[in-house]
Design an enzyme around this catalytic site. Structure first.
Site, PDB file in Angstrom:
ATOM      1  N   HIS A 126       9.085  48.153   0.633  1.00  0.00           N
ATOM      2  CA  HIS A 126      10.049  48.728   1.585  1.00  0.00           C
ATOM      3  C   HIS A 126      11.445  48.781   0.976  1.00  0.00           C
ATOM      4  CE1 HIS A 126      12.148  45.075   3.201  1.00  0.00           C
ATOM      5  NE2 HIS A 126      10.977  44.465   3.076  1.00  0.00           N
ATOM      6  N   ASP A 179      14.307  40.620  -0.758  1.00  0.00           N
ATOM      7  CA  ASP A 179      13.582  41.228   0.352  1.00  0.00           C
ATOM      8  C   ASP A 179      14.180  42.591   0.702  1.00  0.00           C
ATOM      9  OD1 ASP A 179      11.995  41.699   2.548  1.00  0.00           O
ATOM     10  OD2 ASP A 179      12.961  40.217   3.828  1.00  0.00           O
ATOM     11  N   GLU A 212      11.101  49.157   7.368  1.00  0.00           N
ATOM     12  CA  GLU A 212      10.121  48.082   7.508  1.00  0.00           C
ATOM     13  C   GLU A 212      10.686  46.952   8.341  1.00  0.00           C
ATOM     14  OE1 GLU A 212       8.094  44.247   6.203  1.00  0.00           O
ATOM     15  OE2 GLU A 212      10.190  44.835   6.244  1.00  0.00           O
ATOM     16  N   GLU A 213      11.964  46.639   8.131  1.00  0.00           N
ATOM     17  CA  GLU A 213      12.565  45.510   8.851  1.00  0.00           C
ATOM     18  C   GLU A 213      12.689  45.781  10.344  1.00  0.00           C
ATOM     19  OE1 GLU A 213      12.808  42.756   7.571  1.00  0.00           O
ATOM     20  OE2 GLU A 213      13.179  42.924   5.420  1.00  0.00           O
ATOM     21  N   ASP A 244       6.080  42.983  -1.403  1.00  0.00           N
ATOM     22  CA  ASP A 244       7.187  42.674  -0.495  1.00  0.00           C
ATOM     23  C   ASP A 244       7.613  41.229  -0.756  1.00  0.00           C
ATOM     24  OD1 ASP A 244       9.007  42.435   1.521  1.00  0.00           O
ATOM     25  OD2 ASP A 244       7.648  42.931   3.151  1.00  0.00           O
ATOM     26  N   HIS A 294      16.714  36.800   4.627  1.00  0.00           N
ATOM     27  CA  HIS A 294      17.397  37.529   5.695  1.00  0.00           C
ATOM     28  C   HIS A 294      18.855  37.110   5.883  1.00  0.00           C
ATOM     29  CE1 HIS A 294      13.734  39.371   8.011  1.00  0.00           C
ATOM     30  NE2 HIS A 294      13.675  39.570   6.696  1.00  0.00           N
TER      31      HIS A 294
END
Length: 499
Positions: free
Chosen positions: A299, A311, A343-344, A372, A464
């Site tokens: 992604h 990520d 994707e998130e 990923d 994140h």
């Protein structure tokens, strides 16, 4: 990678992880050597030490995996980091940083001679506006950002209500009712704010929907391990949630538990904004037989709160380098690359792509391999467990485990459920595989012994968060994982791994 439901503690161990048996690898090796000899390949296995110290015939008779350049991967990571720096520190779908990321990938692929397509993805962009607060009557005030975030697609609101706990020892339903079942809210008082205990083994959306159905006016889920400035932002997948749903740091949860015990009211104010938007995925493929396609994907978007270099800049960088190595074709079928949008938010790009495949397209697409988060600095080489996926997935898992073993890395099998872009392919009955290096999971003692790193610490401490920068990526690990995945894709495209 989106926040995944935590693995069940009722499986092989508390992390929901299986270490593949060496006998299973030996079976794969023997079968693969036989296939290679039938195809006329003069494969001579080379004994390789295993974790148990015995000799294992080389499980890769299809030919060596292509060698990837560590320097090239570093350059891609640096470019994505620079893009985020120039666009408010993020590359989130629907932002200028994401558009610049798409432009970068397109330019790199075209420079390699690929014809590029950019499938349009319709979605709803979400923003939490400044000024969110949680105020406890006679107590503390917490601020959106350092102390909590509205989950993606949370509703907004300005409300005052008491707090009722769900899943704690002193909750009406008792400890262990984490909110995944509607019955967990049987004794919940309508009109209250739900404070849910951590550790739910389902998507957060399910918990919020159950709370909303039970009459909760808001929901707060707090993680004891999150300190100030470390609040993450799970996604609720679709923009149909009406109540405020907040993810908070440990001290917020502690304060709300006290409010529930004392009967103090809590004032929550959250303003959100939803806007329709069109974003793009990026797709390209090598020349070759269109009736046999092996697809690889990563992604392209980051989260709302950081640049997303592990990520999933790590997966993007590995894919671009693999695309360089195989640009002239692989002999036999094709390798197709997908760089997915949103994707998130909820795997929008990959879901749209799979939904748009014709029956003939699905038949030609023999397998999908997902990359990923392949650079976690305290990571574990998790291989997607093919036992829980469509037919053929177990062969991909076996190959990846064998390739990592031969590379001296080793691996563990793990069921990732539907937490990333492989999910849509699996739901369509397409064989899937992938490698993942871990997120907020704490590394166990046995994993530290097997793979190095520090036990008791997160596999990716910056998951994140704004610190997910170039410094947060183990580049040699990206190379190892990328080479294993590329070898599997080559074997799939040539018809060697699956018929």
């Amino acid at each position: 990678m989106r926040g995944a439901p935590r693995p069940s503690s009722n499986g092989p161990d508390a992390a929901g992880v299986l270490t593949v048996s060496m006998s299973r690898l030996r079976i794969l090796s023997i079968a693969a050597v036989t296939l290679a000899l039938l195809n006329g390949c003069a494969a001579t296995p080379t004994p390789t030490p295993t974790a148990s110290g015995s000799a294992l015939a080389s499980p890769l008779p299809f030919g060596p995996a292509p060698e990837l350049s560590e320097g090239a991967i570093e350059e891609h990571l640096a470019a994505l980091a620079q893009i985020s720096e120039e666009h408010d520190g993020v590359r989130t779908a629907g932002t200028s940083g994401y558009t610049a990321s798409v432009d970068y990938v397109i330019a790199e692929l075209r420079a390699l001679g690929y014809t590029v397509t950019t499938p349009v993805v319709e979605m709803t962009v979400y923003r939490e506006l400044p000024g969110s607060t949680i105020e406890i009557e006679g107590g503390d005030t917490f601020r959106g950002g350092p102390d909590f975030h509205a989950m993606i697609y949370s509703g907004g609101g300005d409300l005052t209500a008491p707090v009722a706990t769900v899943g704690f020892e002193d909750s009406p339903g008792g400890e262990g009712a984490r909110g995944c079942d509607a019955s967990d809210f049987d004794e919940f008082p309508a009109g209250a704010i739900a404070l849910t205990a951590p550790g739910a083994e389902c998507f957060r959306r399910q918990v919020v929907q159950n709370a909303e159905a039970a009459g909760a006016v808001a929901l707060v889920g707090a993680s004891p391990s999150w300190a100030e400035g470390q609040a993450r932002r799970p996604t609720l997948l679709f923009p149909d949630i009406r109540i405020p749903a907040l993810a908070a740091i440990g001290p917020v949860g502690d304060a709300l538990q006290e409010a529930a015990s004392s009967g103090a009211d809590v004032h929550i104010r959250v303003d959100v904004e939803l806007q329709p938007a069109f974003v793009h995925s990026v797709v390209a493929e090598t020349p070759g037989d269109p009736e046999r396609v092996a697809m690889m994907g990563a992604h392209l978007d980051s989260v709302h709160d950081g640049p997303g270099i592990n990520d999933d800049g790590s997966g993007v960088a590995a894919l671009l380098e693999i695309a360089r190595v195989v640009a002239g074709g692989v002999g036999g079928g094709r390798i197709r690359f997908g760089f997915w949008a949103a994707e998130e938010y909820g795997t929008y790009g990959s879901r749209d792509y799979v939904a748009g495949l014709s029956d003939a397209d699905r038949t030609a697409l023999r397998a999908y391999i997902n990359l990923d988060m392949v650079g976690s600095t305290n990571g574990v080489p998790y291989v997607y467990d093919g036992r829980f996926a469509p037919s053929g997935s177990d062969a991909i898992a076996d190959y990846l485990m064998a390739a990592l073993e031969e590379a001296g890395v080793g691996g563990e099998l793990r069921d990732l459920g539907g937490a990333s872009d492989h999910a849509a392919f699996a739901e369509a009955g397409i064989a899937v595989g992938g490698i993942f290096s871990g997120a907020t999971e704490l590394k166990t003692d046995s994993q530290a012994t097997a793979f190095g790193g520090e036990a008791g610490q997160p596999m990716d401490r910056c998951y994140h968060l704004a610190c997910d920068t170039v410094a947060n990526v183990d580049v040699p690990q990206v190379v190892s994982f990328g080479q294993a995945a590329a070898g599997a894709a080559l074997a799939l495209a040539r018809g060697e791994l699956l018929p």
